[in-house]
Scaffold this motif. Structure first.
Motif, short mmCIF file in Angstrom:
data_model
loop_
_atom_site.label_atom_id
_atom_site.label_comp_id
_atom_site.label_asym_id
_atom_site.label_seq_id
_atom_site.Cartn_x
_atom_site.Cartn_y
_atom_site.Cartn_z
N HIS B 354 0.95 -0.98 0.21
CA HIS B 354 0.05 0.07 -0.05
C HIS B 354 0.82 1.27 0.27
CE1 HIS B 354 -3.00 2.92 1.00
NE2 HIS B 354 -3.92 1.99 0.45
N PRO B 355 0.45 2.14 -0.96
CA PRO B 355 1.59 3.38 -0.96
C PRO B 355 1.37 4.26 0.42
CG PRO B 355 -0.49 3.64 -2.18
CD PRO B 355 -0.56 2.35 -1.88
N TYR B 356 0.47 3.88 1.38
CA TYR B 356 0.36 4.64 2.77
C TYR B 356 1.48 3.88 3.68
CZ TYR B 356 -3.33 7.74 1.65
OH TYR B 356 -4.23 8.91 1.13
N PHE B 357 1.68 2.75 3.34
CA PHE B 357 2.52 1.97 4.28
C PHE B 357 4.11 2.52 4.51
CE2 PHE B 357 5.99 -1.05 5.05
CZ PHE B 357 5.47 -1.69 6.14
N THR B 386 1.31 6.33 6.52
CA THR B 386 1.04 8.03 6.27
C THR B 386 0.69 8.20 4.99
OG1 THR B 386 3.46 8.23 5.28
CG2 THR B 386 3.16 8.86 7.51
N GLY B 387 -0.32 9.10 4.86
CA GLY B 387 -0.90 9.55 3.55
C GLY B 387 -1.76 10.94 3.57
#
Lengths: 658, 407
Positions: B354-357, B386-387
């Motif tokens: 996940h890009p937020y990981f 974070t995102g």
């Protein structure tokens, strides 16, 4: 996974490295997770290795390797990467990968590292590739995937990237070259070489792996271990080989015996088949006379074998097994040296054969060598190898060059004293030496230079070095407060009576600056150079101190070596032949000073340099004040050239202001 | 950083590396007061340190207060629940204000805390103290009677909490008398509360001179599992009401300086209920999340707020503006193994990809059998994300609850 994701990750990587770099050492642990987790994800992407390689300097500067073994890349052990590539701990894997990519940048000259040169980095990475050939050519295996999950692609990506950047053709060729180069120095410890040869053998028989045109010289290495003779050519396994031996006539057995010994003498490696053959010959009276063929002995060795036959038979019976095959080579060379004729040596070996080891020694040997053979057998192997290959002693990755040098010197010069040391350490777990009339016990002494338990040593060093190390350090403590270099007093007392009591040092202890360099060099010529010392050869090996420099000629550190001989080489150049306790003596010290280990008249284990090049890295030597030579005969111009090289290399920052 | 002697000298009570890091990089003199196992680390890194074992307050409590006073320390800052009453006792001496000790006891005893809140006109649920199991059964029955439940209707649960433990430690949910008999005797006495149906969230507020200087609202996705900051606009819309509530709290508990971490429920009719309040940094690494989001160091904020010598200008300049200065949303998820037998830790692909990981703190399991969770226990490690989108963050955190990190 798409490339857009890699592009998303890189800014995160840069940010996390920046944050870590800005964090003080005391709390780096709080910020390191982001770096490792981001790096892991990057490494799983195609192209990830390249991205991290480009960040080599930032990774180092961030402190991600701080307080880990990777923090000192110069001591990294290539064989441990095999473990790292199979570990269940993803952090170890990621740190290993980051470190190797950093070294790749160093090897390619893109990044100048303070403590490892690009040549060293190149060496290391070649070894890493060599030790993991199978993994590289076969890709991820199931066991790895089970242990590491998705991260199992990382070693695969990494090795491919390393191989591509270093060049595939380099790997096999330079690996084989590397193995031969190391073997020519005949080290006692050949485990790593055996592992590398095994890897080559595995790849050779795998039809999926193409060796291309490279791989010259591999056959001799592989066959030496896995099929040295006609009857073992196809690596049939020791049981089948033994069956074959039992049906052989004398002529065939003789040809097996010479084949085996040829392989051994060519490479310094001993095949398990060789052990089977030797034990077979010893067990059958009608063929026992072939033992000397199996050992490949010259007339000297053969005489020695005949004189001490019961002892040799007992040594073979007790010490030489498939797991301790190298003992066979040690025994052979020991016989060749003729040291059994020194009256205390044979009885000392009988004592060794019946020695009971104390539990500390037993545990230590078991820890280092496993329990496939009992500790006393391992120790016997170690004793035979050290007596056969006194200049094959290595210090491992430990700062114990003094102790390794002492052991080597005794094995070479005073073998029964070495055997006595082994008994004290193995039986009593205590060695007592004397310093200026006072006894120093290794038991009472505090820690030495090596911190913690060291295991990367040959069996004799493994037991004796910890004692010597403590005694050496204690002698140093007793010299505290004297305003001269302690080696002046320690070296003769520690190594032996033959160490010259005359002592010269090129630097001033208080300031670290050069002092009286001309005089230092002049006396070195007068004491050691045959043209200026009335053509007297070096009689006993002499301890000396070297200022080691890197490939750019920059000072790295002080190092203990032994001057073995000073003679003309085959090209009529006066050379100093010396023993370097460093595991690999072939080093480039910069400004054209490249230490040779073979091809210039070196004996096994010797390193050599032309006299003046050696002098340009020397900073301590001992001499006999009663044999001063002819210092005044040394021309000033000769000294000026060397002094200039000293001042441009290791002493560049040590030139006193006038 | 260079120490500014015109500013205060602070003592950090308890060992927290993040707090030490913050102090080390800040402009005030500091000293760490922590158990003796911290000695080696402090010696190695040259960290000013006084060894002290925080057990119960005892005859020697005065000793540490005097020691700090002699050194010229201005204020003691509690970093853990266990050091809150020590800070109260020490600050009472340092500031010559005995009421500070009494105040700290209110923070340490959940039963006293609720009474005080109630006295101050803050809405709390129904609560009582239990000394034995029968008390709990009686309370469970009475609460459900009050709710006009008939025999056979499922009970509304009640909550049991230790008086003096941090966060979810020792927190149990009880629905039937059978649940009650599973509670070990040594957990008594205990605080019982009625269940409040509503949206639970937490607040972190830095206070100086009796005024709120920075107020963060932490949104829980599921209590005990996940939190993120700043909250979604859905929760942030209550900010004016929440500020009012915290001001009430400050007045009721007579807080002049420091930091509070209260928990509230907002019910479906927009009513705020007070859960509890702590006078120390929150768990679940909210400080770290705030640093990711706003860039200020929350531990340094703690020092600024506690330090009596902090000036109005300094503290005003120190804090960013809530919400508008946030660079992103940061959240974390506490992992509990879902299977009874596990052999290894493995990040689920969808989490890791996940890009937020961002990172995780999970370690490989030491044992294969997972102890059954009796209370809201300790998680096995946190995962950080974070995102930019708070709703994506919320759903992502929620989604983690269905994933296996230990297989």
């Amino acid at each position: 996974m798409s490339d857009t994701q890699l592009a998303d990750l890189l800014p995160r990587m840069d940010e996390s490295l920046q944050v870590l770099a800005n964090t003080p050492a005391l709390s780096k642990s709080l910020k390191i997770r982001r770096v490792l987790d981001t790096a892991r994800r990057i490494l799983m992407h195609p192209g990830g290795c390249e991205a991290l390689e480009q960040r080599a300097q930032q990774m180092d500067a961030s402190g991600v390797f701080l307080d880990t073994d990777w923090g000192t890349p110069e001591i990294l052990v290539a064989s441990l990467t095999r473990h790292a590539f199979q570990t269940r701990d993803p952090d170890v894997l990621v740190l290993e990968a980051m470190s190797e990519l950093r070294l790749l940048a160093v090897a390619r000259g893109d990044y100048a590292h303070a403590s490892i040169s690009s040549v060293q980095a190149h060496h290391f990475l070649t070894q890493v590739l060599a030790l993991n050939l199978e993994l590289m050519f076969q890709g991820v295996n199931e066991a790895q995937r089970t242990a590491q999950g998705r991260a199992a692609v990382i070693p695969d990506h990494l090795l491919r990237h390393l191989a591509e950047r270093i060049g595939y053709e380099h790997i096999i060729d330079s690996l084989i070259e590397e193995i031969w180069r190391v073997l020519k120095q005949r080290p006692i410890q050949v485990n790593m070489v055996r592992q590398m040869v095994t890897q080559i053998a595995i790849c050779q028989v795998n039809p999926d792996i193409e060796f291309r045109s490279s791989g010259q010289g591999a056959d001799r290495l592989v066959s030496a271990l896995f099929g040295p003779t006609e009857a073992s050519r196809e690596d049939p396994g020791v049981d089948i080989y033994l069956e074959r031996l039992e049906r052989m006539d004398q002529g065939t057995l003789q040809s097996e015996a010479t084949g085996m010994s040829r392989a051994m003498h060519d490479t310094g490696l001993v095949s398990a088949y060789h052990v089977v053959l030797l034990r077979h010959l010893c067990a059958h009276d009608d063929v026992a006379h072939l033992v000397h063929d199996a050992l490949g002995l010259s007339s000297t060795g053969r005489e020695c074998l005949l004189c001490y036959r019961p002892l040799v038979m007992e040594l073979i019976d007790q010490a030489i097994h498939a797991e301790t095959a190298q003992a066979l080579y040690g025994l052979t060379l020991m016989l060749e040296r003729g040291i059994l004729y020194q009256s205390p040596v044979a009885p000392a070996l009988w004592r060794q054969l019946s020695l009971t080891l104390n539990p500390v020694a037993q545990d230590r040997l078991k820890l280092a060598y496993g329990d496939a053979q009992p500790p006393r057998v391992r120790l016997l192997e170690g004793v035979l190898c050290m007596l056969g290959l006194p200049l094959g002693v290595g210090q491992g990755n430990n700062p114990t060059c003094q102790s390794a040098r002492a052991l080597s010197m005794w094995a070479y010069n005073d073998p029964d004293y070495m055997l006595q040391m082994v008994v004290w350490a193995a039986r009593d777990d205590e060695i007592v030496m004397h310093f200026e009339g006072q006894a120093i016990s290794s038991r009472d002494s505090q820690a030495g230079l090596a911190s913690g338990l060291v295991l990367d040593l040959d069996p004799v060093s493994l037991l004796v070095v910890p004692h010597l190390d403590r005694i050496y350090a204690e002698m140093g403590r007793r010299c505290v407060g004297r305003d001269e270099d302690p080696h002046r007093w320690i070296n003769p007392e520690f190594h032996g009576w033959w160490t010259g009591r005359g002592f010269r040092i090129a630097v001033d202890i208080a300031t670290g600056q050069l002092q009286k360099l001309d005089e230092f060099l002049r006396y070195f010529y007068a004491s050691y150079h045959p043209y200026f010392n009335d053509n007297q050869p070096v009689i006993h090996p002499q301890p000396a101190g070297i200022a080691v420099t890197d490939t750019a000629g920059r000072f790295i550190g002080w190092h203990a070596i032994t001057i073995q001989r000073v003679v003309l080489d085959p090209d009529q150049v006066m050379r100093v032949y010396f023993y370097n306790p460093n595991n690999d003596s072939g080093q480039d010290w910069g400004h054209g000073v490249v230490v040779s280990t073979a091809g210039s008249g070196e004996r096994f284990g010797e390193a050599s340099l032309p006299f003046e090049q050696f002098a340009s890295r020397l900073y301590i030597f001992h001499y006999d004040p009663l044999e001063p030579g002819n210092p005044e005969a040394v021309e000033q111009s000769l000294l000026d050239g060397i002094a200039a090289d000293v001042q441009q290399s290791w002493a560049a920052a040590r030139i006193p202001e006038i | 950083m260079k120490n500014d002697t015109s500013k205060g000298y602070v003592a950090l009570l308890g060992w927290s590396l993040a707090a030490v890091e913050a102090a080390e990089g800040f402009d005030r003199r500091y000293v760490v007061v922590a158990p003796d196992w911290a000695q080696d680390y402090c010696d190695k890194h040259n960290i000013p340190y006084i060894p002290w074992n925080f057990e119960r307050l005892n005859d020697r409590s005065m000793e540490i207060a005097q020691l700090l006073q002699e050194k010229g320390v201005d204020v003691a800052i509690p970093l853990f629940e266990e050091t809150v009453e020590w800070a109260g006792a020490i600050n009472a001496v340092l500031m010559d204000n005995p009421r500070l000790f009494g105040q700290s006891i209110l923070f340490r005893d959940k039963s006293l805390m609720k009474r005080r809140a109630q006295l101050g006109g803050i809405r709390v649920g129904i609560f009582e103290e239990a000394h034995e199991k029968d008390d709990v059964v009686r309370f469970l029955k009475r609460v459900n009677q009050t709710l006009l439940k008939l025999d056979g209707d499922p009970n509304d649960p009640i909550h049991l909490k230790a008086f003096d433990k941090a966060g979810c430690l020792g927190h149990r949910v009880v629905r039937t008398p059978d649940d009650v008999y599973a509670i070990p005797d040594e957990e008594f006495p205990i605080l019982m509360e009625s269940h409040l149906d509503g949206w639970e969230f937490a607040v972190e507020a830095w206070i100086h001179d009796g005024k709120i200087r920075f107020l963060n609202i932490s949104e829980y996705v599921t209590l005990g599992y996940s939190v993120f900051v700043p909250a979604t606009p859905d929760l942030e819309k209550y900010r004016p009401q929440i500020v009012q509530q915290v001001e009430k709290l400050i007045k009721t508990f007579d807080i002049q300086f420091g930091f509070v971490h209260p928990e509230y429920f907002v019910t479906s009719d927009n009513e705020m209920y007070f859960g509890e309040v702590a006078y120390r940094p929150p768990g679940f690494k909210v400080f770290e999340l705030l640093e990711r989001v706003y860039g200020f160091n929350a531990y340094q904020a703690l020092i600024v707020s506690f330090d009596p010598k902090t000036t109005e200008e300094e503290i005003t300049a120190f804090f960013p503006k809530e919400i508008v200065d946030a660079k992103c949303h940061a959240g974390c998820f506490g992992v509990y193994p879902r299977r009874r037998v596990v052999s290894r830790m493995e990040l689920p692909e969808e989490t890791e990809d996940h890009p937020y990981f961002e990172s995780h703190e999970l370690t490989q399991p030491m044992e294969e059998t997972v102890t059954k969770r009796t209370a809201f226990g300790t998680h096995w490690g946190l995962i950080y994300f974070t995102g930019d989108d708070p709703y994506k963050m919320r759903d992502l955190l929620k989604k983690q609850e269905e994933l296996d990190f230990y297989v």
